[in-house]
Design an enzyme around this catalytic site. Structure first.
Site, mmCIF file in Angstrom:
data_model
loop_
_atom_site.group_PDB
_atom_site.id
_atom_site.type_symbol
_atom_site.label_atom_id
_atom_site.label_comp_id
_atom_site.label_asym_id
_atom_site.label_seq_id
_atom_site.Cartn_x
_atom_site.Cartn_y
_atom_site.Cartn_z
ATOM 1 N N ASP A 220 0.861 -1.186 0.000
ATOM 2 C CA ASP A 220 0.000 0.000 0.000
ATOM 3 C C ASP A 220 0.893 1.230 0.000
ATOM 4 O O ASP A 220 2.098 1.136 0.255
ATOM 5 C CB ASP A 220 -0.907 0.000 1.234
ATOM 6 C CG ASP A 220 -1.827 1.213 1.302
ATOM 7 O OD1 ASP A 220 -2.259 1.680 0.227
ATOM 8 O OD2 ASP A 220 -2.102 1.706 2.402
ATOM 9 N N SER A 221 0.300 2.376 -0.252
ATOM 10 C CA SER A 221 1.041 3.627 -0.213
ATOM 11 C C SER A 221 1.484 3.966 1.202
ATOM 12 O O SER A 221 2.186 4.955 1.402
ATOM 13 C CB SER A 221 0.175 4.764 -0.756
ATOM 14 O OG SER A 221 -0.983 4.918 0.046
ATOM 15 N N CYS B 245 -4.325 -0.855 -2.123
ATOM 16 C CA CYS B 245 -4.368 0.604 -2.289
ATOM 17 C C CYS B 245 -5.313 0.907 -3.437
ATOM 18 O O CYS B 245 -5.110 0.422 -4.557
ATOM 19 C CB CYS B 245 -2.965 1.132 -2.595
ATOM 20 S SG CYS B 245 -2.886 2.892 -3.010
ATOM 21 N N GLU C 17 -0.852 8.688 8.545
ATOM 22 C CA GLU C 17 0.546 8.245 8.450
ATOM 23 C C GLU C 17 1.398 8.830 9.579
ATOM 24 O O GLU C 17 2.412 8.244 9.957
ATOM 25 C CB GLU C 17 1.140 8.651 7.098
ATOM 26 C CG GLU C 17 0.624 7.854 5.921
ATOM 27 C CD GLU C 17 1.151 6.431 5.892
ATOM 28 O OE1 GLU C 17 2.273 6.198 6.375
ATOM 29 O OE2 GLU C 17 0.429 5.542 5.407
ATOM 30 N N CYS D 180 -10.427 4.451 0.321
ATOM 31 C CA CYS D 180 -9.000 4.445 0.614
ATOM 32 C C CYS D 180 -8.796 3.497 1.780
ATOM 33 O O CYS D 180 -9.559 3.542 2.759
ATOM 34 C CB CYS D 180 -8.520 5.852 0.963
ATOM 35 S SG CYS D 180 -6.805 5.922 1.554
ATOM 36 N N HIS E 238 -6.719 3.517 4.061
ATOM 37 C CA HIS E 238 -6.403 4.198 5.327
ATOM 38 C C HIS E 238 -7.679 4.524 6.109
ATOM 39 O O HIS E 238 -7.659 4.581 7.344
ATOM 40 C CB HIS E 238 -5.664 5.512 5.059
ATOM 41 C CG HIS E 238 -4.227 5.362 4.677
ATOM 42 N ND1 HIS E 238 -3.830 4.897 3.438
ATOM 43 C CD2 HIS E 238 -3.080 5.624 5.357
ATOM 44 C CE1 HIS E 238 -2.503 4.887 3.384
ATOM 45 N NE2 HIS E 238 -2.027 5.329 4.527
#
Length: 262
Positions: A10-11, A73, A151, A183, A185
């Site tokens: 994932d990013s 992602c 993050e 997303c 996240h």
């Protein structure tokens, strides 16, 4: 039986929400997870940049012998997965916003989507929405600023609360009854989302569906690990290890969580 690991990237740390679903469903499978946090968020990058990062992550996972790769992602899936499938021999599992179940089950006819710019601007998202939401109103909202805060380990910060209020209030006024998280996240924001949204709004993410699809593809390719041995679980990040550990919680204790320059 195939004991090679499942590769997941994932990013950043968000894709661990997908990893958790895969681990619940397939606890015998070894996994290697890459959090490309150094280059997050992907949603603000060009398609060329996203493709280059996805190739980099794929090459590392394949160098570790992964038998299948989960692109955990939304932005990388919508911008790079076609190329990856055409140029590599292993199976790839992608992820995209769960528009279909939301619009099919909506009673108000209004559905909200919270996603990155890269996902909402992609041709795959546009095609999916056009296919399933012909007689529904879909309110698309960029989640600008949310990924960097997650993050940075600031999930419960005032900054996150302010952004969510800004993004969700117009949707609530339009009477949405489903909110699609576009997303990986964003599932970590569900406690905050529930404080803002009325209880008539159902929140949908793609974690469970991705896990089931991963299991299905492994079965079809005779790649399932049917042993009862304890799985080897590895997580790597090219930024803050402690942020990754905090999201993993109890899973961090039984796993290898390390910094890796990639």
């Amino acid at each position: 039986m195939n004991t090679q690991p499942i590769g997941i990237f994932d990013s950043g740390v968000g894709g661990t929400s997908i990893w958790k679903e895969i681990y619940k469903l397939l606890p015998s499978e070894a996994t290697i997870y890459l959090a490309d946090s150094k280059y997050a968020p992907y949603g603000e990058k060009t398609q060329k940049e996203i493709l280059q990062l996805s190739i980099k992550n794929t090459d590392y996972l394949l160098s570790r012998g992964c038998k299948i790769i989960v692109v955990a992602c939304n932005t990388a899936t919508t911008n790079a997965i076609d190329y990856l499938r055409e140029n590599y021999k292993v199976p790839f599992i992608g992820i995209e916003p769960a528009i279909k179940p939301a619009v099919l089950n909506s009673q108000t006819g209004v559905v909200g989507v919270l996603a990155t710019r890269g996902t909402l601007a992609s041709s795959l998202f546009t095609k999916t929405t056009a296919l399933y939401a012909k007689d529904r109103k879909v309110i698309e909202q960029f989640g600008d600023g949310l990924v960097p805060l997650i993050e940075a380990g600031q999930i419960e910060s005032k900054e996150v609360e302010v952004l969510l209020q800004k993004y969700l209030t117009p949707m609530v006024k339009e009477n949405i009854d489903y909110l699609v998280l576009g997303c990986t996240h964003y599932p970590y924001l569900i406690p905050q989302l529930k404080k803002i949204l009325p209880n008539t709004v159902t929140i949908i993410d793609s974690g469970s569906a991705v896990a089931k699809q991963t299991q299905k593809v492994l079965q079809e390719n005779l790649l399932l690990n049917n042993s009862n041995n304890k799985a080897v679980i590895e997580f790597y990040t090219n930024k803050e290890v402690e942020v990754l550990k905090s999201l993993l919680g109890e899973y961090a204790v039984e796993s290898k969580v390390s910094y890796l320059e990639f």
